[in-house]
Motif scaffolding. Structure first.
Motif, PDB file in Angstrom:
ATOM      1  N   LEU A 106       2.505 -15.052  -3.196  1.00  0.00           N
ATOM      2  CA  LEU A 106       2.582 -13.588  -3.159  1.00  0.00           C
ATOM      3  C   LEU A 106       3.808 -13.086  -3.923  1.00  0.00           C
ATOM      4  N   ALA A 107       4.911 -13.837  -3.823  1.00  0.00           N
ATOM      5  CA  ALA A 107       6.119 -13.457  -4.576  1.00  0.00           C
ATOM      6  C   ALA A 107       5.847 -13.535  -6.079  1.00  0.00           C
ATOM      7  N   LEU A 108       5.128 -14.592  -6.465  1.00  0.00           N
ATOM      8  CA  LEU A 108       4.768 -14.765  -7.878  1.00  0.00           C
ATOM      9  C   LEU A 108       3.798 -13.662  -8.316  1.00  0.00           C
ATOM     10  N   ASN A 109       2.928 -13.281  -7.417  1.00  0.00           N
ATOM     11  CA  ASN A 109       1.990 -12.189  -7.686  1.00  0.00           C
ATOM     12  C   ASN A 109       2.759 -10.886  -7.952  1.00  0.00           C
ATOM     13  N   TRP A 160       0.365  -2.020  -2.417  1.00  0.00           N
ATOM     14  CA  TRP A 160      -0.379  -2.759  -1.374  1.00  0.00           C
ATOM     15  C   TRP A 160       0.207  -4.163  -1.216  1.00  0.00           C
ATOM     16  N   LEU A 161       0.549  -4.760  -2.357  1.00  0.00           N
ATOM     17  CA  LEU A 161       1.108  -6.118  -2.344  1.00  0.00           C
ATOM     18  C   LEU A 161       2.437  -6.178  -1.595  1.00  0.00           C
ATOM     19  N   VAL A 162       3.255  -5.140  -1.764  1.00  0.00           N
ATOM     20  CA  VAL A 162       4.542  -5.110  -1.047  1.00  0.00           C
ATOM     21  C   VAL A 162       4.288  -5.168   0.463  1.00  0.00           C
ATOM     22  N   LEU A 163       3.275  -4.407   0.922  1.00  0.00           N
ATOM     23  CA  LEU A 163       2.939  -4.423   2.351  1.00  0.00           C
ATOM     24  C   LEU A 163       2.437  -5.801   2.772  1.00  0.00           C
ATOM     25  N   GLU A 172       2.681 -12.404  10.046  1.00  0.00           N
ATOM     26  CA  GLU A 172       1.505 -11.731  10.612  1.00  0.00           C
ATOM     27  C   GLU A 172       0.189 -12.331  10.132  1.00  0.00           C
ATOM     28  N   TYR A 173       0.271 -13.220   9.133  1.00  0.00           N
ATOM     29  CA  TYR A 173      -0.959 -13.855   8.658  1.00  0.00           C
ATOM     30  C   TYR A 173      -1.086 -15.240   9.269  1.00  0.00           C
ATOM     31  N   SER A 174      -2.286 -15.530   9.705  1.00  0.00           N
ATOM     32  CA  SER A 174      -2.541 -16.847  10.294  1.00  0.00           C
ATOM     33  C   SER A 174      -4.004 -17.209  10.106  1.00  0.00           C
ATOM     34  N   TYR A 187      -7.174  -7.211  -0.057  1.00  0.00           N
ATOM     35  CA  TYR A 187      -6.193  -6.970  -1.119  1.00  0.00           C
ATOM     36  C   TYR A 187      -6.584  -7.782  -2.355  1.00  0.00           C
ATOM     37  N   GLY A 188      -6.975  -9.037  -2.130  1.00  0.00           N
ATOM     38  CA  GLY A 188      -7.353  -9.909  -3.239  1.00  0.00           C
ATOM     39  C   GLY A 188      -8.519  -9.343  -4.036  1.00  0.00           C
ATOM     40  N   LEU A 189      -9.515  -8.825  -3.346  1.00  0.00           N
ATOM     41  CA  LEU A 189     -10.671  -8.244  -4.045  1.00  0.00           C
ATOM     42  C   LEU A 189     -10.230  -7.110  -4.961  1.00  0.00           C
TER      43      LEU A 189
END
Lengths: 208, 106
Positions: A106-109, A160-163, A172-174, A187-189
């Protein structure tokens, strides 16, 4: 929130709930997923109009098209394609329980998305110095309208990516929370769609 | 937090056989997209405009197909989503292919 399934465990598709609430469409699709794809499909037609207007202007103002910087935008295209790869890598990291891979991707994104926007701002700056502005000709208007709306979509994606990135840092992701996987996939879509639009912009606006 | 209650198969959460890493596939797709982009740039130097335009549109469609199928996971999704997304893409291609020659007419 009631959970019916976790990753690695399949619940039988069920469109009916005790409270009579239906949140899965008749096609065995989550409404949010169906809505996202319908939104993206409508966006295809939105950009089609802008590309169509550009094509008309392009044929009538070939000399302004010659000012576009193909090598620069080729690099920008590689960067945007790579940014899409970082998104699927992040989702892959989430699914396989690799938090570091998720956060690094995500950082690279974020970095590649910002780099793409930097390229676009630089290109706008050079073109405006060459006399191609939004009011200089129909070509300028069509060019800035198309690439500007795409750039706006990239900016929305970055916000959106920052969020999303912040959520990943907060844990929060699992993979055990399907709704969080789907949140990242949504977000990916969006981001991949922005990439798909650029694929056509790059071919039609810059290369043809 | 979302109030939605959805079965795994419907919301995109991957099932047991899909939970393994797809990293190698994703990387191969990236390589393919990069090579196709390089080919696009080379094709843009073809002077015959008809051939150039045909090849560039074909390559762009192929790149978009790869992103949609593998990165947007349409390959693993409900067929309906593929149809929903394919209809405007086909419509857009027809519209733009028709606009091209028309715009060249003065």
């Amino acid at each position: 929130m009631q959970q019916e399934a976790t990753v690695g465990h399949v619940a039988a598709p069920d469109t009916h709930h005790a409270d009579g609430h239906h949140d899965v469409s008749a096609f065995n699709l989550a409404n949010s997923k169906l809505a996202m794809w319908l939104f993206l499909s409508s966006e295809v037609m939105f950009f089609t109009v802008l590309v169509g207007a550009y094509i008309i202007a392009r044929f009538n103002f070939p000399e302004e098209h010659a000012l576009l910087n193909i090598p620069l935008t080729s690099v920008a295209s590689f960067i945007l394609l790579f940014s899409s790869y970082t998104v699927v890598r992040a989702i892959d990291g989430l699914r396989t329980g690799n938090t570091k891979k998720l956060q690094r991707s995500l950082a690279l994104n974020l970095a590649t998305g910002a780099a793409f926007m930097t390229f676009m701002v630089y290109e706008y700056s050079v073109l405006s110095h060459e006399g191609v502005t939004i009011s200089s000709s129909p070509f300028g208007f069509a060019f800035y309208a198309l690439t500007g709306f795409h750039g706006t979509h990239v900016l929305i994606g970055l916000a959106w990516l920052v969020l999303v990135f912040n959520k990943s840092l907060n844990g929060e992701y699992s993979a055990q929370k399907p709704e969080s996987v789907w949140g990242l996939e949504m977000y990916g879509l969006y981001w991949h769609f922005v990439d798909v639009v650029w694929i056509f912009i790059f071919a039609v606006v810059y290369l043809i | 937090m979302s109030n939605e209650t959805v079965p795994a198969a419907a919301n995109g959460a991957h099932t047991a056989d899909q939970a393994h890493s797809h990293a190698s596939t994703y990387f191969l797709v990236l390589v393919a997209l990069s090579v196709l982009t390089l080919v696009e740039v080379l094709v843009s130097h073809i002077t015959a405009s008809g051939v150039r335009i045909f090849l560039l549109v074909a390559i762009a469609l192929l790149k978009a197909y790869l992103v949609a199928q593998y990165y947007m996971h349409l390959k693993y999704e409900n067929r309906l989503l593929f149809i929903i997304f394919a209809i405007p893409i086909v419509a857009a291609t027809i519209i733009l292919v028709l606009i091209g020659p028309m715009s060249a007419l003065k």
